[in-house]
Design a protein around this motif. Structure first.
Motif, short mmCIF file in Angstrom:
data_model
loop_
_atom_site.label_atom_id
_atom_site.label_comp_id
_atom_site.label_asym_id
_atom_site.label_seq_id
_atom_site.Cartn_x
_atom_site.Cartn_y
_atom_site.Cartn_z
N THR A 29 -57.67 45.82 -37.81
CA THR A 29 -59.05 45.58 -37.41
C THR A 29 -59.76 46.92 -37.49
O THR A 29 -59.47 47.82 -36.70
CB THR A 29 -59.11 44.99 -35.99
OG1 THR A 29 -58.39 43.75 -35.97
CG2 THR A 29 -60.54 44.75 -35.55
N TYR A 85 -57.50 44.63 -30.19
CA TYR A 85 -57.46 43.24 -30.62
C TYR A 85 -56.05 42.69 -30.48
O TYR A 85 -55.09 43.32 -30.90
CB TYR A 85 -57.92 43.10 -32.08
CG TYR A 85 -57.61 41.75 -32.66
CD1 TYR A 85 -58.26 40.62 -32.22
CD2 TYR A 85 -56.61 41.61 -33.62
CE1 TYR A 85 -57.96 39.38 -32.72
CE2 TYR A 85 -56.31 40.37 -34.13
CZ TYR A 85 -56.98 39.26 -33.68
OH TYR A 85 -56.66 38.03 -34.17
N GLU A 114 -62.13 40.34 -35.99
CA GLU A 114 -60.69 40.47 -35.90
C GLU A 114 -60.02 40.43 -37.27
O GLU A 114 -60.37 39.63 -38.12
CB GLU A 114 -60.09 39.38 -34.99
CG GLU A 114 -60.22 37.97 -35.51
CD GLU A 114 -61.53 37.30 -35.16
OE1 GLU A 114 -61.68 36.11 -35.47
OE2 GLU A 114 -62.42 37.96 -34.60
N GLU A 115 -59.11 41.36 -37.48
CA GLU A 115 -58.26 41.46 -38.66
C GLU A 115 -59.01 41.60 -39.98
O GLU A 115 -58.54 41.16 -41.02
CB GLU A 115 -57.31 40.27 -38.74
CG GLU A 115 -56.36 40.18 -37.56
CD GLU A 115 -55.35 39.09 -37.72
OE1 GLU A 115 -54.21 39.41 -38.09
OE2 GLU A 115 -55.69 37.91 -37.48
#
Length: 124
Positions: A29, A85, A114-115
């Motif tokens: 992230t 995260y 996220e990610e």
């Protein structure tokens, strides 16, 4: 005897399936802030500060992120939020951006996803 072999085989297949499918490695992230001047040229060495939206004096917020980085030769500052995260969490945070180089200052806002690598550009 044949029933015992089927039970053992079934358990091994179940354990193997859960070990490969149940564990997913989380991706990075990252926030990437590009700092540019008024004519669009990169500003190397600019100080970039990320801090929570709503962090005015006297306000109460639950975000504990305040991070500073300096832009590289291409005018890009990178921030990693892997520790902030957790897998299964929907979204991470929305942050203010403040970029400074000498007496020039620019501001912006970024929503960290996220990610993924979230990118934003700030002009001084």
């Amino acid at each position: 005897m044949r029933l015992n072999k089927l039970i053992v085989f079934g358990l091994l297949v179940a354990i193997g399936t859960f070990s490969f499918v149940g564990c997913r490695k989380k991706k990075d992230t990252v926030a990437e802030i590009t700092v540019r001047d008024s004519v669009g040229a990169a500003v190397p060495g600019a100080q970039v500060i990320l801090y929570p939206v709503g962090s005015q004096p006297g306000s109460v917020i639950n975000v504990n992120i305040y991070d500073t980085a300096y832009a590289n030769q291409e005018g890009v500052a990178r921030f990693t939020f892997n520790d902030d995260y957790q897998l299964g969490q929907a979204g991470v945070v929305v942050l203010n951006i403040k970029a400074k180089s000498g007496s020039d200052v620019g501001q912006g806002i970024i929503k960290i996803e996220e990610e993924v690598e979230t990118k934003e550009t700030v002009y001084l």
